[in-house]
Design a protein around this motif. Structure first.
Motif, PDB file in Angstrom:
ATOM      1  N   LYS A  27       0.828  -1.200   0.000  1.00 56.53           N
ATOM      2  CA  LYS A  27       0.000   0.000   0.000  1.00 56.53           C
ATOM      3  C   LYS A  27       0.870   1.260   0.000  1.00 56.53           C
ATOM      4  N   LEU A  28       0.281   2.338  -0.498  1.00 56.49           N
ATOM      5  CA  LEU A  28       0.960   3.628  -0.528  1.00 56.49           C
ATOM      6  C   LEU A  28       0.445   4.520   0.599  1.00 56.49           C
ATOM      7  N   LEU A  29       1.317   5.413   1.046  1.00 58.57           N
ATOM      8  CA  LEU A  29       0.919   6.455   1.994  1.00 58.57           C
ATOM      9  C   LEU A  29       0.603   7.721   1.208  1.00 58.57           C
ATOM     10  N   LEU A  30      -0.525   8.348   1.506  1.00 54.85           N
ATOM     11  CA  LEU A  30      -0.853   9.615   0.858  1.00 54.85           C
ATOM     12  C   LEU A  30      -0.398  10.744   1.779  1.00 54.85           C
ATOM     13  N   ILE A  31       0.504  11.582   1.267  1.00 56.83           N
ATOM     14  CA  ILE A  31       1.133  12.618   2.074  1.00 56.83           C
ATOM     15  C   ILE A  31       0.558  13.984   1.720  1.00 56.83           C
ATOM     16  N   ASP A  32       0.073  14.687   2.735  1.00 57.32           N
ATOM     17  CA  ASP A  32      -0.371  16.070   2.566  1.00 57.32           C
ATOM     18  C   ASP A  32       0.849  16.964   2.768  1.00 57.32           C
ATOM     19  N   ARG A  33       1.352  17.511   1.665  1.00 58.84           N
ATOM     20  CA  ARG A  33       2.602  18.265   1.709  1.00 58.84           C
ATOM     21  C   ARG A  33       2.394  19.754   1.972  1.00 58.84           C
ATOM     22  N   GLY A  34       1.136  20.158   2.134  1.00 56.46           N
ATOM     23  CA  GLY A  34       0.882  21.553   2.470  1.00 56.46           C
ATOM     24  C   GLY A  34      -0.016  22.247   1.461  1.00 56.46           C
ATOM     25  N   ASP A  41     -11.065  10.947  -1.019  1.00 52.38           N
ATOM     26  CA  ASP A  41     -11.838   9.703  -0.985  1.00 52.38           C
ATOM     27  C   ASP A  41     -10.925   8.605  -1.509  1.00 52.38           C
ATOM     28  N   MET A  42     -10.475   7.727  -0.609  1.00 56.53           N
ATOM     29  CA  MET A  42      -9.487   6.720  -0.991  1.00 56.53           C
ATOM     30  C   MET A  42     -10.000   5.778  -2.077  1.00 56.53           C
ATOM     31  N   ARG A  43     -11.292   5.530  -2.104  1.00 58.28           N
ATOM     32  CA  ARG A  43     -11.831   4.656  -3.139  1.00 58.28           C
ATOM     33  C   ARG A  43     -11.702   5.315  -4.509  1.00 58.28           C
ATOM     34  N   ASP A  44     -12.058   6.601  -4.581  1.00 56.87           N
ATOM     35  CA  ASP A  44     -11.914   7.329  -5.843  1.00 56.87           C
ATOM     36  C   ASP A  44     -10.453   7.400  -6.271  1.00 56.87           C
ATOM     37  N   ILE A  45      -9.584   7.687  -5.310  1.00 56.20           N
ATOM     38  CA  ILE A  45      -8.163   7.841  -5.625  1.00 56.20           C
ATOM     39  C   ILE A  45      -7.558   6.512  -6.068  1.00 56.20           C
ATOM     40  N   SER A  46      -7.960   5.426  -5.421  1.00 54.42           N
ATOM     41  CA  SER A  46      -7.455   4.104  -5.810  1.00 54.42           C
ATOM     42  C   SER A  46      -7.887   3.739  -7.226  1.00 54.42           C
ATOM     43  N   GLU A  48      -3.234   0.908  -4.321  1.00 52.23           N
ATOM     44  CA  GLU A  48      -3.896   0.662  -3.043  1.00 52.23           C
ATOM     45  C   GLU A  48      -3.255   1.548  -1.981  1.00 52.23           C
ATOM     46  N   PHE A  49      -4.103   2.177  -1.136  1.00 50.81           N
ATOM     47  CA  PHE A  49      -3.619   3.140  -0.155  1.00 50.81           C
ATOM     48  C   PHE A  49      -3.995   2.727   1.266  1.00 50.81           C
ATOM     49  N   PHE A  50      -3.187   3.186   2.221  1.00 48.83           N
ATOM     50  CA  PHE A  50      -3.589   3.092   3.618  1.00 48.83           C
ATOM     51  C   PHE A  50      -4.788   4.022   3.832  1.00 48.83           C
ATOM     52  N   PRO A  51      -5.693   3.688   4.764  1.00 49.74           N
ATOM     53  CA  PRO A  51      -6.943   4.460   4.916  1.00 49.74           C
ATOM     54  C   PRO A  51      -6.790   5.736   5.734  1.00 49.74           C
ATOM     55  N   PHE A  52      -5.697   6.445   5.550  1.00 48.80           N
ATOM     56  CA  PHE A  52      -5.477   7.719   6.233  1.00 48.80           C
ATOM     57  C   PHE A  52      -4.423   8.488   5.456  1.00 48.80           C
ATOM     58  N   ILE A  53      -4.242   9.751   5.816  1.00 52.57           N
ATOM     59  CA  ILE A  53      -3.202  10.550   5.185  1.00 52.57           C
ATOM     60  C   ILE A  53      -2.207  11.002   6.250  1.00 52.57           C
TER      61      ILE A  53
END
Length: 223
Positions: free
Chosen positions: A104-111, A161-166, A172-177
Motif C-alpha cells: 500500500k501507498l501512503l498519501l502525504i499532505d505536503r501543504g 476519498d481513498m476509493r476514488d483515488i485508488s 492501493e492506499f492506507f486508509p489515512f493521510i
C-alpha cells in the motif's frame, strides 16, 4: 385548548422535537471535537514512531506522530481544492509515498499553496518524512463529482476519498493521510458546537411557548 388546535399542536411538537434532536446532536459534536483537540494537543510534541511498525502497536492512530522513509510518486500527485483560513482559493498538495516492502501507498499532505502559485514537484530520491496521521472519518459534503480534472498530469479533487483515488491511480492506499506540517486540525471549534446546541434548544423552547400563548389567545377570542 390543544384539541381545538390539534393540527397546529402536532406541527409545533414535531418542530420542537426536531430542534431538541439537533441540539443533542450538536452536544455530541461538542464532546467529539473536544476529545479530538485534546488528543491532538497531547500528541503534538510526542516523539514520532516509525512507520509501518507503529501499526502493530498503536490502535488509536488519529494524530499519531510518525516517521517514514520512501519515494514520492510525483506523477500521481493530487491537488485538493481548499480555501485558506483567510478564504483564499488554493490547493492541498497530496502525493503518494511508496515505502519499501509495502504494497500500500501512503498519501502525504505536503501543504497548501495558493491557486495562482505554480507548483513544481521534482523530488525523486528517497525521502524521510515526519508528520501526523489524519484519519478520514468525517463526511465531506461536495457539489457534483469528486474528480474535477484529470488531464496533462494534473488531477484536481474536492475531497480525499481513498476509493476514488485508488480507482483513478490503480493503486492501493492506507486508509489515512499523513500531514507534514503540524498545524491544528482545520475543524469547527468545540465551543461553536455548544453555541449551536444552545440555539437549537432555545428554538424548541420558543416554539413551545409560542404555541401556548397562541392557543391561550385563541381560547380567549372564542369565549
Amino acid at each position: 385548548m390543544i384539541t381545538k388546535h390539534k393540527g397546529f399542536f402536532v406541527l409545533c411538537l414535531i418542530l420542537a422535537v426536531l430542534c431538541c434532536f439537533l441540539g443533542k446532536w450538536q452536544l455530541q459534536r461538542y464532546e467529539f471535537k473536544k476529545r479530538l483537540l485534546n488528543n491532538y494537543t497531547e500528541r503534538l510534541h510526542a516523539a514520532p514512531k516509525i512507520f509501518p511498525q507503529l501499526l502493530a502497536i498503536e490502535k488509536d492512530l488519529q494524530f499519531q506522530p510518525i516517521k517514514a522513509q520512501g519515494v514520492y510518486l510525483n506523477d500521481l500527485t493530487l491537488f485538493q481544492q481548499k480555501l485558506s483560513e483567510q478564504g483564499q482559493p488554493g490547493y492541498e498538495i497530496l502525493t503518494p509515498l511508496r515505502i519499501k516492502n509495502e504494497k500500500k501507498l501512503l498519501l502525504i499532505d505536503r501543504g497548501w499553496v495558493p491557486e495562482t502559485c505554480p507548483v513544481t514537484i521534482d523530488t525523486q530520491q528517497q525521502q524521510i518524512i515526519t508528520g501526523n496521521i489524519k484519519l478520514l472519518n468525517e463526511y465531506q459534503f461536495i457539489l457534483g463529482k469528486n474528480i474535477l480534472k484529470s488531464e496533462q498530469g494534473v488531477t484536481v479533487i474536492q475531497r480525499v476519498d481513498m476509493r476514488d483515488i485508488s480507482e483513478l491511480t490503480h493503486q492501493e492506499f492506507f486508509p489515512f493521510i499523513i500531514v507534514l506540517d503540524r498545524q491544528p486540525p482545520t475543524t469547527v471549534l468545540p465551543e461553536r458546537h455548544m453555541a449551536y446546541a444552545v440555539q437549537w434548544f432555545l428554538f424548541a423552547l420558543i416554539i413551545i411557548v409560542s404555541f401556548y400563548f397562541f392557543a391561550r389567545e385563541r381560547g380567549r377570542d372564542e369565549l
